[in-house]
Motif scaffolding. Structure first.
Motif, short mmCIF file in Angstrom:
data_model
loop_
_atom_site.label_atom_id
_atom_site.label_comp_id
_atom_site.label_asym_id
_atom_site.label_seq_id
_atom_site.Cartn_x
_atom_site.Cartn_y
_atom_site.Cartn_z
N GLU B 293 -37.10 7.40 38.15
CA GLU B 293 -37.65 8.68 37.67
C GLU B 293 -36.70 9.82 37.98
O GLU B 293 -36.46 10.69 37.15
CB GLU B 293 -38.97 8.97 38.40
CG GLU B 293 -40.19 8.47 37.69
CD GLU B 293 -41.45 8.76 38.49
OE1 GLU B 293 -42.34 7.90 38.47
OE2 GLU B 293 -41.50 9.82 39.14
N HIS B 294 -36.18 9.83 39.20
CA HIS B 294 -35.27 10.91 39.61
C HIS B 294 -34.02 10.89 38.74
O HIS B 294 -33.51 11.93 38.32
CB HIS B 294 -34.91 10.73 41.08
CG HIS B 294 -34.17 11.89 41.67
ND1 HIS B 294 -34.78 13.08 42.01
CD2 HIS B 294 -32.85 12.06 41.96
CE1 HIS B 294 -33.88 13.93 42.48
NE2 HIS B 294 -32.70 13.33 42.46
N VAL B 296 -33.79 9.84 35.68
CA VAL B 296 -34.11 10.38 34.36
C VAL B 296 -34.09 11.90 34.38
O VAL B 296 -33.52 12.54 33.50
CB VAL B 296 -35.49 9.86 33.89
CG1 VAL B 296 -36.03 10.68 32.75
CG2 VAL B 296 -35.39 8.41 33.46
N GLN B 297 -34.68 12.47 35.43
CA GLN B 297 -34.70 13.95 35.51
C GLN B 297 -33.29 14.51 35.51
O GLN B 297 -32.99 15.47 34.80
CB GLN B 297 -35.42 14.40 36.79
CG GLN B 297 -36.91 14.30 36.70
CD GLN B 297 -37.54 14.40 38.08
OE1 GLN B 297 -36.88 14.72 39.08
NE2 GLN B 297 -38.82 14.14 38.15
N MET B 298 -32.42 13.91 36.32
CA MET B 298 -31.04 14.42 36.40
C MET B 298 -30.32 14.28 35.07
O MET B 298 -29.57 15.16 34.64
CB MET B 298 -30.24 13.67 37.47
CG MET B 298 -30.69 13.96 38.89
SD MET B 298 -29.68 13.09 40.09
CE MET B 298 -28.51 14.33 40.53
N VAL B 300 -31.62 14.16 32.03
CA VAL B 300 -32.12 15.08 31.01
C VAL B 300 -31.50 16.47 31.21
O VAL B 300 -31.15 17.15 30.25
CB VAL B 300 -33.66 15.15 31.07
CG1 VAL B 300 -34.18 16.29 30.23
CG2 VAL B 300 -34.26 13.84 30.57
N LEU B 301 -31.33 16.86 32.48
CA LEU B 301 -30.75 18.17 32.77
C LEU B 301 -29.30 18.27 32.29
O LEU B 301 -28.79 19.36 32.03
CB LEU B 301 -30.81 18.47 34.26
CG LEU B 301 -32.20 18.77 34.79
CD1 LEU B 301 -32.16 18.96 36.31
CD2 LEU B 301 -32.76 20.02 34.13
N ILE B 347 -39.65 10.05 29.02
CA ILE B 347 -38.40 10.79 29.04
C ILE B 347 -38.54 12.14 28.35
O ILE B 347 -38.14 13.16 28.86
CB ILE B 347 -37.28 9.96 28.38
CG1 ILE B 347 -37.11 8.66 29.16
CG2 ILE B 347 -35.99 10.74 28.33
CD1 ILE B 347 -36.14 7.70 28.54
#
Lengths: 209, 348
Positions: B293-294, B296-298, B300-301, B347
């Motif tokens: 999850e982490h 994916v967040q990075m 996307v940024l 996502i």
């Protein structure tokens, strides 16, 4: 006329209807009583076994489902191609074996034992191979170089927790499967005993009439 | 994909990615993949309406999860080759670095297959297409890591990563695992150095992502090593030497003996404390889930900055997560675990 089909008719029939030999028919009715009591306990045993079987089947299904789900989780963590048929050889050495033993006449019990380890002595004198171990030997039996490796290591040494959980679930399932097989055997054996006793009862009561 | 888009990359990389980003599945798409009457029927039909199109059209029944995964990989590889064919230095080196991780996975797959006496052809079929290289077919012949290097991999992009791995030990399961992790460690360190030296926005975006990757590997290796034959000293040699945990965290981690001790180490780091706290709970999340999850967040940024190569890396990683999601949903469908389907990571 008593109901020959229903062994639960515990009430003794009247010892003859006063006709025929007094003590002879009393003996027969005592025997019939004993037989009926035996039938009852056998039936109760059978019903108990059936309930246990249902319970164990449900648990086995749950364990197997859990195992497959844990494998899917392992694939999620490791990659789909890392947990699959590529990782195991077509020929495998079993880690556990099924041992069949005969407890009573015609009744087979199954037990799961680790392969490569000799079964405990109490299994009985039929296991000739074991007796060699009891005799004097100059050197201990050489450790088999083919000690079965943990199948977990087929997938690597650093495997995720989900794969270990899958292994534990399937292991439990294995033990349950052996228990279920034993139970099923016992139930079949019980049924045939039941039929035998019912026959005997029928004969006895026919003879008395 | 727009034809002349590559000419405009330095002006508007967003245009290049507009299509790419739009082709990631949305939340609604995931909901529609959920089951039905015939296993995978809904999955196939709905994926046809997305950018995936008819990628499963040529597959014979029965459709298996493995086939779906293979076809998705092929598709991703096609998209990646498109980027690579249009790239110039230093982007092409960057893209080559990206393929190295798949090459390492393929080498290990081939070696493990050799241990299990599988045919090379069978394994080649399952190798990751992004990590393909010509010398692959010969990998199974090697008996020791030095053999592997000298005879086979010396001409491949993996050659520079072998410096810590040379040994004459026979390749059994433990040594293959050690080889895998040491190769990956060298690769990550080299990739990190490349990005850092490149500087600019690429370094700003890629370095934190790679640092997280290094830390993640340290945590996961530690977690998976509990209860195995791997010694603490050996374990420490597998940790990449960069990242937030380097060097004190790694030293502490090397001594950890169970999950709680690991958690204590993580509690010293502001980023990792909340991640570890999210493990377990009602959703039964594992550490791997939380880390995905982490990640994916990075990733996307990464799309919020312009003029950098990180978008390619982020795109491929997000596509991989999407593939993991689809495979998970497909497995849940085939095992009839409707309730677990929602454990995928959204996502968009």
């Amino acid at each position: 006329m008593e109901d020959l089909v229903c062994p639960l008719a515990v009430l003794p029939t009247a010892g003859g209807d006063g006709e025929g030999g007094g003590s002879g028919s009393e003996c027969v009715s005592m025997a019939a009583l004993d037989l009926r009591a035996e039938l009852d306990s056998l039936l109760l045993q059978l019903l108990g076994d059936l309930e246990e079987l249902e319970g164990k089947r449900a648990v086995l299904n749950a364990r197997v489902e859990e195992g497959w789900l844990s494998l899917a989780k392992a694939r999620y963590a490791m990659g789909t191609k890392s947990v699959g048929p590529l990782q195991y050889a077509s020929h495998m050495e079993p880690q556990v074996c099924l041992q069949a033993s005969e407890a009573q006449e015609g009744l087979q019990k199954f037990k799961v034992v680790r392969s490569g380890v000799h079964a405990p002595e109490e299994v009985g004198p039929r296991e000739a191979a074991l007796r060699r171990r009891k005799g004097p030997t100059k050197t201990p039996e050489p450790q088999s170089s083919e000690a079965p490796r943990d199948p977990l290591n087929w997938f690597g040494i650093l495997v995720p927790h989900s794969l270990r959980q899958a292994q534990a679930s399937f292991r439990d399932g294995l033990q349950l499967a052996a228990d279920i097989a034993s139970l099923q055997n016992r139930i079949d054996w019980g049924r045939s005993q039941l039929r035998g006793l019912q026959e005997k009862l029928k004969q006895l009561e026919l003879g008395a009439a | 994909m727009l034809e002349g888009a590559e000419l405009y990359f330095n002006v508007d990389p967003w245009a290049w990615f507009e299509d790419g980003k739009a082709s990631l599945l949305t939340q609604q798409d995931y909901i529609n993949l959920a089951p039905v009457v015939r296993p995978f029927r809904n999955l196939k039909i709905h994926l046809q309406t997305t950018d995936y199109g008819n990628f499963l059209a040529n597959q014979t029944n029965p459709l298996t999860v493995s086939k779906i995964d293979t076809e998705m990989r092929k598709r991703l590889c096609g998209e990646f080759e498109y980027f690579r064919n249009h790239s110039l230095e230093p982007l092409s080196t960057f893209l080559t670095y990206m393929t190295c991780s798949y090459m390492i996975d393929n080498v290990i797959l081939l070696m493990n297959g050799a241990l299990q006496k599988k045919s090379v052809k069978e394994i080649l079929g399952k190798c990751h297409p992004l990590g393909r290289f010509t010398e692959m077919e010969a990998v199974n012949i090697a008996e020791t890591p030095s053999d592997l290097f000298n005879a086979i991999l010396i001409e491949t992009p993996l050659a520079p990563f072998f410096q810590d791995c040379m040994s004459e030990n026979a390749l059994d399961e433990l040594n293959i695992e050690l080889l895998r992790n040491k190769l990956y460690k060298s690769y990550l360190e080299a990739f990190y150095k490349f990005c850092k030296n490149h500087g600019d926005v690429t370094a700003d975006v890629m370095c934190p992502i790679l640092e997280f990757e290094a830390d993640r590997r340290a945590f996961i290796i530690t977690l998976n090593s509990f209860g195995t034959e791997l010694s603490k000293e050996d374990r420490e040699t597998l940790y990449p030497t960069f990242g937030k945990l380097y060097p004190e965290g790694l030293r502490l981690l090397a001594q950890a003996e169970d999950f709680d001790q690991m958690k204590n180490v993580a509690d010293h780091y502001g980023v990792y404390k909340p991640l570890f706290e999210a493990v377990g709970g009602s959703g039964g999340k594992t550490l791997e889930d939380v880390f995905y999850e982490h990640e994916v967040q990075m990733n996307v940024l990464a799309f919020n900055r312009q003029f950098h190569y990180g978008v390619f890396y982020a795109y491929v990683k997000l596509k991989e997560q999407e593939m993991r999601n689809i495979v998970w949903i497909a497995e849940c469908i085939s095992q009839r675990h409707r309730t677990k389907i929602n454990s995928y990571i959204p996502i968009l």
